[in-house]
Write a protein that holds these residues in place. Structure first.
Motif, PDB file in Angstrom:
ATOM      1  N   SER A   1       0.821  -1.215   0.000  1.00 25.29           N
ATOM      2  CA  SER A   1       0.000   0.000   0.000  1.00 25.29           C
ATOM      3  C   SER A   1       0.855   1.266   0.000  1.00 25.29           C
ATOM      4  O   SER A   1       0.402   2.321  -0.422  1.00 25.29           O
ATOM      5  CB  SER A   1      -0.951   0.015   1.195  1.00 25.29           C
ATOM      6  N   GLN A   2       2.094   1.150   0.475  1.00 32.70           N
ATOM      7  CA  GLN A   2       3.016   2.288   0.488  1.00 32.70           C
ATOM      8  C   GLN A   2       4.303   1.864  -0.214  1.00 32.70           C
ATOM      9  O   GLN A   2       4.828   0.791   0.075  1.00 32.70           O
ATOM     10  CB  GLN A   2       3.334   2.713   1.923  1.00 32.70           C
TER      11      GLN A   2
ATOM     12  N   VAL B   1       5.142   1.759   7.149  1.00 29.07           N
ATOM     13  CA  VAL B   1       3.811   1.944   6.555  1.00 29.07           C
ATOM     14  C   VAL B   1       2.982   2.876   7.427  1.00 29.07           C
ATOM     15  O   VAL B   1       2.312   3.791   6.931  1.00 29.07           O
ATOM     16  CB  VAL B   1       3.107   0.582   6.349  1.00 29.07           C
ATOM     17  N   PHE B   2       3.030   2.685   8.747  1.00 27.82           N
ATOM     18  CA  PHE B   2       2.315   3.552   9.685  1.00 27.82           C
ATOM     19  C   PHE B   2       2.775   5.001   9.525  1.00 27.82           C
ATOM     20  O   PHE B   2       1.960   5.923   9.467  1.00 27.82           O
ATOM     21  CB  PHE B   2       2.554   3.058  11.118  1.00 27.82           C
TER      22      PHE B   2
ATOM     23  N   GLN C   1       1.355   6.466   6.300  1.00 26.81           N
ATOM     24  CA  GLN C   1      -0.089   6.703   6.343  1.00 26.81           C
ATOM     25  C   GLN C   1      -0.461   7.895   7.211  1.00 26.81           C
ATOM     26  O   GLN C   1      -1.415   8.599   6.926  1.00 26.81           O
ATOM     27  CB  GLN C   1      -0.814   5.455   6.851  1.00 26.81           C
ATOM     28  N   TYR C   2       0.295   8.120   8.281  1.00 24.46           N
ATOM     29  CA  TYR C   2      -0.080   9.158   9.244  1.00 24.46           C
ATOM     30  C   TYR C   2       0.968  10.258   9.368  1.00 24.46           C
ATOM     31  O   TYR C   2       1.026  10.963  10.375  1.00 24.46           O
ATOM     32  CB  TYR C   2      -0.348   8.520  10.614  1.00 24.46           C
TER      33      TYR C   2
END
Length: 122
Positions: free
Chosen positions: A17-18, A65-66, A69-70
């Motif tokens: 996803s990333q 990834v975290f 995303q943030y």
């Protein structure tokens, strides 16, 4: 580019996803080491057991990834935000902050399995 995770590891351990981002991986590695109280750097990644290395690599990938995303929220100097009765904050059931590092419970679970993120009582 990272010391713990290369692009092939990242692609194998994430859902894609990333995209792989070397500087973000390095940040994730530093923060994962912080979550482990500096033990990875002190022991040396190459001196960890194979099980520990795999848990650390998975944690780095999940944390990268975290971070992706943030990123906007994590870099904000605001502790909370509210306007006209609408506010925003991290869900403590889905995130954890330890030693100034905010991450997901999944990352901390990987590190606890490795034994590196367990706080020792003297």
């Amino acid at each position: 580019m990272g010391a713990y995770v290369d692009e092939a590891d990242y692609m194998a351990m994430t859902d894609g996803s990333q995209p792989y981002d070397g500087p973000r991986i390095l940040q994730a590695e530093d923060e994962v080491n912080d979550l482990c109280f500096g033990r990875i750097a002190a022991i040396g990644f190459e001196h960890l057991t194979e099980f520990q290395r795999r848990r650390v690599q998975k944690a780095v990938c999940l944390h990268a990834v975290f971070l992706a995303q943030y990123a906007d929220m994590l870099q904000s100097p605001l502790a909370s935000y509210g306007i006209n009765g609408v506010s925003m904050s991290f869900d403590s059931g889905k995130t954890v902050t330890q030693g100034g590092v905010t991450t997901s419970h999944a990352v901390l679970a990987q590190l606890r399995q490795s034994g590196l993120a367990v706080r020792l009582i003297p």
